[in-house]
Design an enzyme around this catalytic site. Structure first.
Site, PDB file in Angstrom:
ATOM      1  N   TYR A 192       8.330  26.569  28.045  1.00 38.66           N
ATOM      2  CA  TYR A 192       8.912  25.322  27.538  1.00 38.66           C
ATOM      3  C   TYR A 192       9.920  25.627  26.428  1.00 38.66           C
ATOM      4  O   TYR A 192      11.041  25.088  26.425  1.00 38.66           O
ATOM      5  CB  TYR A 192       7.818  24.396  27.020  1.00 38.66           C
ATOM      6  CG  TYR A 192       8.380  23.194  26.278  1.00 38.66           C
ATOM      7  CD1 TYR A 192       8.938  22.136  26.977  1.00 38.66           C
ATOM      8  CD2 TYR A 192       8.385  23.163  24.887  1.00 38.66           C
ATOM      9  CE1 TYR A 192       9.494  21.054  26.307  1.00 38.66           C
ATOM     10  CE2 TYR A 192       8.936  22.083  24.210  1.00 38.66           C
ATOM     11  CZ  TYR A 192       9.488  21.032  24.922  1.00 38.66           C
ATOM     12  OH  TYR A 192      10.044  19.969  24.248  1.00 38.66           O
ATOM     13  N   ARG A 212       5.282  22.894  12.667  1.00 38.01           N
ATOM     14  CA  ARG A 212       5.460  22.044  11.484  1.00 38.01           C
ATOM     15  C   ARG A 212       5.334  20.560  11.812  1.00 38.01           C
ATOM     16  O   ARG A 212       4.808  19.779  11.010  1.00 38.01           O
ATOM     17  CB  ARG A 212       6.852  22.310  10.893  1.00 38.01           C
ATOM     18  CG  ARG A 212       7.206  21.478   9.667  1.00 38.01           C
ATOM     19  CD  ARG A 212       8.713  21.445   9.475  1.00 38.01           C
ATOM     20  NE  ARG A 212       9.385  20.860  10.631  1.00 38.01           N
ATOM     21  CZ  ARG A 212      10.681  21.020  10.902  1.00 38.01           C
ATOM     22  NH1 ARG A 212      11.426  21.777  10.126  1.00 38.01           N
ATOM     23  NH2 ARG A 212      11.216  20.445  11.966  1.00 38.01           N
ATOM     24  N   ARG A 262       3.664  12.612  21.384  1.00 41.35           N
ATOM     25  CA  ARG A 262       4.123  13.856  22.003  1.00 41.35           C
ATOM     26  C   ARG A 262       3.133  14.991  21.710  1.00 41.35           C
ATOM     27  O   ARG A 262       2.557  15.038  20.619  1.00 41.35           O
ATOM     28  CB  ARG A 262       5.512  14.248  21.484  1.00 41.35           C
ATOM     29  CG  ARG A 262       6.588  13.208  21.742  1.00 41.35           C
ATOM     30  CD  ARG A 262       7.950  13.756  21.356  1.00 41.35           C
ATOM     31  NE  ARG A 262       8.031  14.018  19.925  1.00 41.35           N
ATOM     32  CZ  ARG A 262       8.625  13.213  19.047  1.00 41.35           C
ATOM     33  NH1 ARG A 262       9.169  12.076  19.460  1.00 41.35           N
ATOM     34  NH2 ARG A 262       8.680  13.526  17.769  1.00 41.35           N
ATOM     35  N   PHE A 294      25.756  31.930  10.752  1.00 43.44           N
ATOM     36  CA  PHE A 294      25.335  30.910  11.711  1.00 43.44           C
ATOM     37  C   PHE A 294      23.943  31.219  12.261  1.00 43.44           C
ATOM     38  O   PHE A 294      23.103  30.324  12.410  1.00 43.44           O
ATOM     39  CB  PHE A 294      26.355  30.840  12.849  1.00 43.44           C
ATOM     40  CG  PHE A 294      26.008  29.893  13.959  1.00 43.44           C
ATOM     41  CD1 PHE A 294      26.384  28.565  13.899  1.00 43.44           C
ATOM     42  CD2 PHE A 294      25.308  30.332  15.073  1.00 43.44           C
ATOM     43  CE1 PHE A 294      26.066  27.682  14.930  1.00 43.44           C
ATOM     44  CE2 PHE A 294      24.983  29.464  16.104  1.00 43.44           C
ATOM     45  CZ  PHE A 294      25.364  28.135  16.033  1.00 43.44           C
TER      46      PHE A 294
END
Length: 418
Positions: free
Chosen positions: A172, A219, A229, A289
């Site tokens: 997932y 978290r 969910r 980044f």
């Protein structure tokens, strides 16, 4: 006064917030000139700023044409994600939409105007996004289309399927984040700002995404429960409770924390891959980044480890802590020192009675071996007495002003984009 007490407990945060405000932010994320952009591209950057509080700044700090490619990549995946999240779309409509979404990139007039989601503008004005996509070099188009296709198929697979095994958890996370890491890596190499190996080594790129996604899932336990969910793998939580929601009950807090610690240990196994990946990067804007989200993630896991608050509210890293990470994580030695610091923090909190304690210690040993302290970050928290004295004085005199500082930073840290 609570804010003042927090700052008095961490006076170095005030110094770093001021350093950030007085130029540190632009040193890491320089302002982009949008005046020279065409109308369509300006619109895309406006959508980027509207839909991504946490990634907009770092995307706009990228060099050259890579910046535009990553901006479009993000907006395409945001549009795809908006379809997935929209519960008003029936499954018999949504599944084929997800499977076919990549094909709409080459259909100039395709748009979707029936979404109820907050980011629906990226679907309603998809013609502008797809137009700018088709203006990109073919090498960028191929990457974006391929990742969009694979992600759409993966999202459709998990629409009615819960995450059972740890293998399915990895699968997932691969679909929703690992593929992003793989796509970005291929874009980095296509731009020639990075070597070809960065885009070719999909295992390392996948680990970059999995580490971030697992941190978010860990978290956000309570928020996800409130929204109905479930992303924690059943294989793990079923050893501690009959239902995942039971972990939030006060009488189950001890086993809940043990389950939490086991998942954090799982996530820590990706850190050596993260360090190997970052060590290959040459371009400074690409390094920033990639590195900033990773150091934010390790700090978040350190805050969550063995912490009952995960099941009671929101666990956040301090804003002063966050800006320090953003300004300091600019080279591989600095990142290694940050990783070392936070895994040591976790190590000090490992309960001897925790069922996962030995596995956690083994994961930390592997990270220690990959990130032995050294370089400028090894002593980054040792400030001279004069700095601390000034910080204490500033806390007393200007805490109200500082409470409004760096709105952009607060949004970056607290957004929690998945």
């Amino acid at each position: 006064m609570e804010l003042l007490r927090k700052w008095l407990g961490h006076p170095e945060d005030i110094y770093n917030l001021l350093r950030f405000k007085m130029g540190g932010y632009r040193a890491v994320m320089p302002r982009m000139d949008t005046d020279s952009l065409g109308c369509g591209l300006r619109t895309c950057y406006r959508y980027l700023n509207q839909t991504s509080r946490s990634f907009a700044a770092v995307i706009q700090a990228l060099d050259g044409e890579l910046r535009h490619a990553v901006c479009i990549f993000y907006l395409v995946l945001r549009a795809l994600d908006t379809v997935e999240d929209d519960m008003s779309i029936p499954l018999d409509v949504k599944v084929p939409m997800l499977h076919e979404f990549h094909s709409h990139l080459y259909q100039p007039d395709w748009k979707y105007t029936e979404s109820k989601e907050k980011d629906r503008q990226v679907l309603e004005d998809f013609p502008t996004i797809s137009m700018e996509f088709r203006k990109l070099s073919k090498v960028y188009q191929d990457v974006i289309s391929d990742i969009c296709h694979k992600m759409g198929v993966g999202m459709a697979e998990f629409l009615e399927k819960k995450v059972d095994s740890q293998q399915e958890w990895d699968k997932y996370c691969h679909y929703v984040a690992g593929l992003v890491g793989i796509g970005l890596s291929r874009l980095f190499s296509a731009s020639e700002l990075e070597d070809s190996i960065v885009g070719q080594d999909t295992d390392l790129a996948n680990s970059m995404g999995l580490f971030l996604q697992k941190t978010n899932i860990i978290r956000d336990y309570l928020e996800d429960q409130m929204e109905g969910r479930e992303f924690w793998p059943r294989e793990v939580w079923s050893r501690y409770a009959k239902k995942l929601s039971d972990l939030a009950k006060p009488e189950n807090i001890d086993v809940a924390v043990q389950c939490l610690n086991e998942l954090i240990t799982n996530a820590l196994h990706h850190v050596p891959d993260v360090l190997t990946y970052l060590s290959r990067l040459k371009n400074q804007s690409v390094f920033n980044f990639c590195a900033i989200p990773q150091v934010m993630a390790i700090a978040t896991l350190a805050a969550c480890y063995n912490n009952q608050q995960v099941f009671r509210g929101v666990v956040k890293i301090r804003k002063g802590q966050a800006v320090t990470l953003m300004m300091d994580a600019t080279n591989i030695q600095a990142v290694k020192a940050i990783m070392y610091q936070y895994v040591e923090e976790i190590y000090q909190k490992i309960p001897s009675t925790d069922p996962s304690c030995h596995k956690t210690q083994q994961a930390i040993a592997a990270i220690r071996a990959a990130s032995l302290p050294g370089g400028p970050m090894a002593s980054r928290h040792h400030y001279s007495p004069i700095y601390l004295s000034c910080a204490m004085l500033l806390a007393a005199l200007s805490w109200q002003y500082l409470s409004t500082l760096s709105k952009a930073t607060e949004e970056y840290v607290q957004a929690g984009d998945n």
